[in-house]
Design a protein around this motif. Structure first.
Motif, mmCIF file in Angstrom:
data_model
loop_
_atom_site.group_PDB
_atom_site.id
_atom_site.type_symbol
_atom_site.label_atom_id
_atom_site.label_comp_id
_atom_site.label_asym_id
_atom_site.label_seq_id
_atom_site.Cartn_x
_atom_site.Cartn_y
_atom_site.Cartn_z
ATOM 1 N N ARG A 187 39.014 57.647 43.032
ATOM 2 C CA ARG A 187 40.052 56.619 42.849
ATOM 3 C C ARG A 187 39.400 55.239 42.956
ATOM 4 N NH1 ARG A 187 44.687 59.338 41.109
ATOM 5 N NH2 ARG A 187 45.515 60.741 42.709
ATOM 6 N N PRO A 188 38.576 54.843 41.992
ATOM 7 C CA PRO A 188 37.856 53.568 42.090
ATOM 8 C C PRO A 188 38.827 52.388 42.101
ATOM 9 C CG PRO A 188 37.642 54.507 39.895
ATOM 10 C CD PRO A 188 38.277 55.561 40.735
ATOM 11 N N PRO A 189 38.514 51.351 42.863
ATOM 12 C CA PRO A 189 39.422 50.196 42.958
ATOM 13 C C PRO A 189 39.615 49.462 41.634
ATOM 14 C CG PRO A 189 37.812 50.180 44.740
ATOM 15 C CD PRO A 189 37.366 51.223 43.770
ATOM 16 N N THR A 190 38.560 49.408 40.829
ATOM 17 C CA THR A 190 38.642 48.622 39.598
ATOM 18 C C THR A 190 38.197 49.441 38.399
ATOM 19 O OG1 THR A 190 36.391 47.777 39.902
ATOM 20 C CG2 THR A 190 38.199 46.479 40.851
ATOM 21 N N ARG A 191 38.510 48.926 37.231
ATOM 22 C CA ARG A 191 38.092 49.534 35.971
ATOM 23 C C ARG A 191 37.813 48.412 34.967
ATOM 24 N NH1 ARG A 191 43.646 49.468 35.815
ATOM 25 N NH2 ARG A 191 44.595 48.785 33.852
ATOM 26 N N ALA A 192 37.099 48.756 33.921
ATOM 27 C CA ALA A 192 36.843 47.790 32.844
ATOM 28 C C ALA A 192 38.010 47.801 31.864
ATOM 29 C CB ALA A 192 35.542 48.129 32.131
ATOM 30 N N GLU A 193 38.555 46.625 31.564
ATOM 31 C CA GLU A 193 39.702 46.527 30.654
ATOM 32 C C GLU A 193 39.391 45.498 29.565
ATOM 33 O OE1 GLU A 193 44.177 46.727 31.796
ATOM 34 O OE2 GLU A 193 43.623 44.606 31.800
ATOM 35 N N LYS A 194 39.619 45.879 28.344
ATOM 36 C CA LYS A 194 39.287 45.001 27.214
ATOM 37 C C LYS A 194 40.342 43.920 27.040
ATOM 38 C CE LYS A 194 37.729 45.198 22.401
ATOM 39 N NZ LYS A 194 37.475 46.105 21.242
ATOM 40 N N ASP A 195 39.881 42.689 26.935
ATOM 41 C CA ASP A 195 40.762 41.553 26.666
ATOM 42 C C ASP A 195 40.996 41.487 25.163
ATOM 43 O OD1 ASP A 195 41.876 39.027 26.161
ATOM 44 O OD2 ASP A 195 40.992 38.206 27.986
ATOM 45 N N GLU A 196 42.236 41.741 24.733
ATOM 46 C CA GLU A 196 42.530 41.794 23.305
ATOM 47 C C GLU A 196 42.294 40.464 22.606
ATOM 48 O OE1 GLU A 196 43.061 44.501 21.757
ATOM 49 O OE2 GLU A 196 43.215 45.762 23.545
#
Length: 419
Positions: free
Chosen positions: A34-43
Motif C-alpha cells: 500500500r505505497p503512500p504515493t503513485r505516479a500520475e500523469k498530468d493531462e
C-alpha cells in the motif's frame, strides 16, 4: 549453504526481500503493498507528478494521549514519573493472559489439551477497517458508530455475561474471561476501548454510552493485501511439509506432528513467516525500549506506520473474535477453557487429542462459529497435551493458580510427571 539459500530465497519470493528483522520486514511489506504515493500523469503538461493513494498511510498525524505508550513525548509532565496509567487514561487493548481454577467436575478429566490459533494476528487483520487519517475528537457523549475506527471512552462495567444466552442456550459466563480486558476481569468503570471491542458489546445486545472518542473519518481495509500475502506464503510453506488445506481430523494432526522432520528448512521458514506477521503488528506501536532518554523523541515516531490505533484495533479484533468462538463452543458443548495465553486455549479433556474435546455437529462437522482444526490462518492446531495432575503440581509449586497455557507445548501427556 544450500539450505540457507533455499530458506532466504523462498522467504524473499513468498514474503519479500528481508529488510532487517522479521518485524521490520513485515512492516515494510505493508508499505510495499500500500505505497503512500503513485505516479500520475498530468493531462495538461503530459508530465508525471506525485499523487497520494487513498488506501494508504500517507503522512504523520497528531497522536492521541490515550493511545501512546508511557514514554511518549506528548505525555511529558502529564503524570508523575512512576504513575501507572489506568484504563480510563490509557488504551489497554492487548491479547488474553487469563486463567482460572478448575472446577471439581473438570478435575475428573485426565487431560488438559491446548489448541493454538494459526497466525491469529494476521487473521484478525483480515477484513478489518482501520483509520487512514488523523484523529477527530468527539465530545459530549457521542453516539457510538461502529464504522468509525478509533478509541472510545465508555463504561462497560454494566455488561453482565454471567448468564447469557447464545443460540438459545445459556452460557456460564463466569467460567469465561471478560471480552473487554486482557486479564479477563470484568471492567470496573469507564475505560478506553478500540472500536471492535465496543462493537462486540453492542453485538452481545448491550447498550453503550461513550463519554468521548477519538475517531478516524477516512477509513479502509489497509491490511487486507498484507494478510493475503502472508496467508499465501504460510499455506504454501505448510504444503511443502505435507500439511495441506484439504487435510482434516486425524490426518491433519498427524501431518502437523511430523512436518518439522519432513522438511526442517521449511519449518524454519514457517517460523519466520509467523514472526513476520506478529512482529509487524507490534511495530505499529514500537516503543523506545530504553534506547533514548525518557520522554525524548525516538525514531519510530517519524514514520507514517507508527500507528498505535491500528495495532489496538487488530488486538481488539483478535481478542473479541476469540471470545466469540469461546461462547459458541460453550453453548454447543458446555465446554469452557481454563487458561488462555494470547492465542493458546486450554480445555479439560477426556482424551489427549483435540478430537477428544472440540465439539462437532451430529454430522461430524465442526460447530458453526467454533474452533476448527486446519492449516489456514484463523483455524486451530494442536499445541500440546498435559495431565490435570501435572497442572495441579505446577499450581502447588507456584503457590497458586497461574497461566499454564504456554507451558503446554509437548504432545506427550506424561511429560513432566513426577518432576
Amino acid at each position: 549453504p544450500a539450505d540457507l539459500a533455499r530458506y532466504l530465497g523462498l522467504y524473499a519470493a513468498r514474503v519479500m526481500t528481508p529488510r532487517g528483522s522479521t518485524a521490520t520486514t513485515g512492516l515494510e511489506l505493508m508499505t510495499a503493498l500500500r505505497p503512500p504515493t503513485r505516479a500520475e500523469k498530468d493531462e495538461a503538461t503530459g508530465e508525471f507528478k506525485r499523487a497520494f493513494n487513498d488506501d494508504a498511510l500517507t503522512q504523520l498525524y497528531p497522536v492521541v494521549e490515550c493511545e501512546v505508550p508511557d514514554e511518549h513525548p506528548i505525555l511529558k509532565d502529564k503524570f508523575a514519573r512512576h504513575h501507572l496509567r489506568t484504563p480510563a487514561e490509557m488504551l489497554m487493548e492487548e491479547s488474553y493472559d487469563w486463567c482460572r481454577p478448575l472446577t471439581d467436575e473438570e478435575c475428573t478429566n485426565p487431560y488438559l489439551v491446548a489448541i493454538d490459533i494459526n497466525m491469529s494476528y494476521a487473521a484478525a487483520a483480515n477484513g478489518l477497517t482501520v483509520g487512514l487519517n488523523g484523529p477527530t475528537h468527539l465530545t459530549g457523549n457521542p453516539k457510538f458508530d461502529a464504522s468509525l475506527p478509533g478509541s472510545w471512552l465508555v463504561d462497560l462495567s454494566h455488561v453482565d455475561l454471567s448468564r447469557i444466552r447464545i443460540n438459545g442456550r445459556t452460557v456460564d459466563g463466569d467460567r469465561l474471561p471478560s471480552p473487554f480486558t486482557p486479564t479477563g476481569e470484568r471492567p470496573t468503570g469507564p475505560a478506553w476501548y478500540s472500536t471492535p471491542t465496543v462493537a462486540y458489546a453492542v453485538e452481545l445486545g448491550f447498550d453503550v454510552a461513550p463519554i468521548e472518542a477519538y475517531v478516524r473519518t477516512q477509513t479502509g481495509r489497509y491490511l487486507d493485501s498484507w494478510y493475503k500475502r502472508l496467508r499465501d506464503a504460510y499455506v504454501e510453506t505448510m504444503a511443502d511439509m505435507g500439511v495441506t488445506t484439504d487435510l482434516q481430523g486425524e490426518e491433519f494432526l498427524e501431518a502437523m506432528a511430523r512436518r518439522k522432520q519432513t522438511d526442517p528448512t521449511m519449518a524454519l521458514l514457517e517460523t519466520a513467516i509467523k514472526a513476520t506477521a506478529k512482529g509487524a503488528i507490534g511495530k505499529l506501536r514500537q516503543r523506545s525500549r530504553g534506547q533514548v532518554p525518557y520522554y525524548e523523541p525516538y525514531p519510530a515516531l517519524e514514520r507514517v506506520t507508527w500507528r498505535p490505533d491500528i495495532r489496538a484495533a487488530v488486538l481488539a479484533n483478535q481478542r473479541t473474535g476469540l471470545h466469540r468462538k469461546l461462547m459458541k463452543t460453550a453453548a454447543a458443548a458446555d465446554l469452557y477453557p481454563v487458561a488462555i495465553g494470547t492465542d493458546a486455549i486450554v480445555y479439560p479433556s477426556p482424551g489427549p487429542s483435540p478430537l477428544d474435546v472440540l465439539p462437532t455437529t451430529p454430522e461430524g462437522k465442526p460447530v458453526p462459529g467454533g474452533f476448527r482444526l486446519g492449516v489456514s490462518p484463523g483455524m486451530v492446531k494442536h499445541q500440546g497435551t498435559q495431565t490435570v495432575l501435572w497442572a495441579e503440581q505446577q499450581f502447588e509449586e507456584r503457590g497458586g493458580v497461574f497461566n499454564i497455557s504456554n507451558l503446554i507445548k509437548t504432545a506427550d501427556p506424561t511429560a513432566g510427571e513426577g518432576e
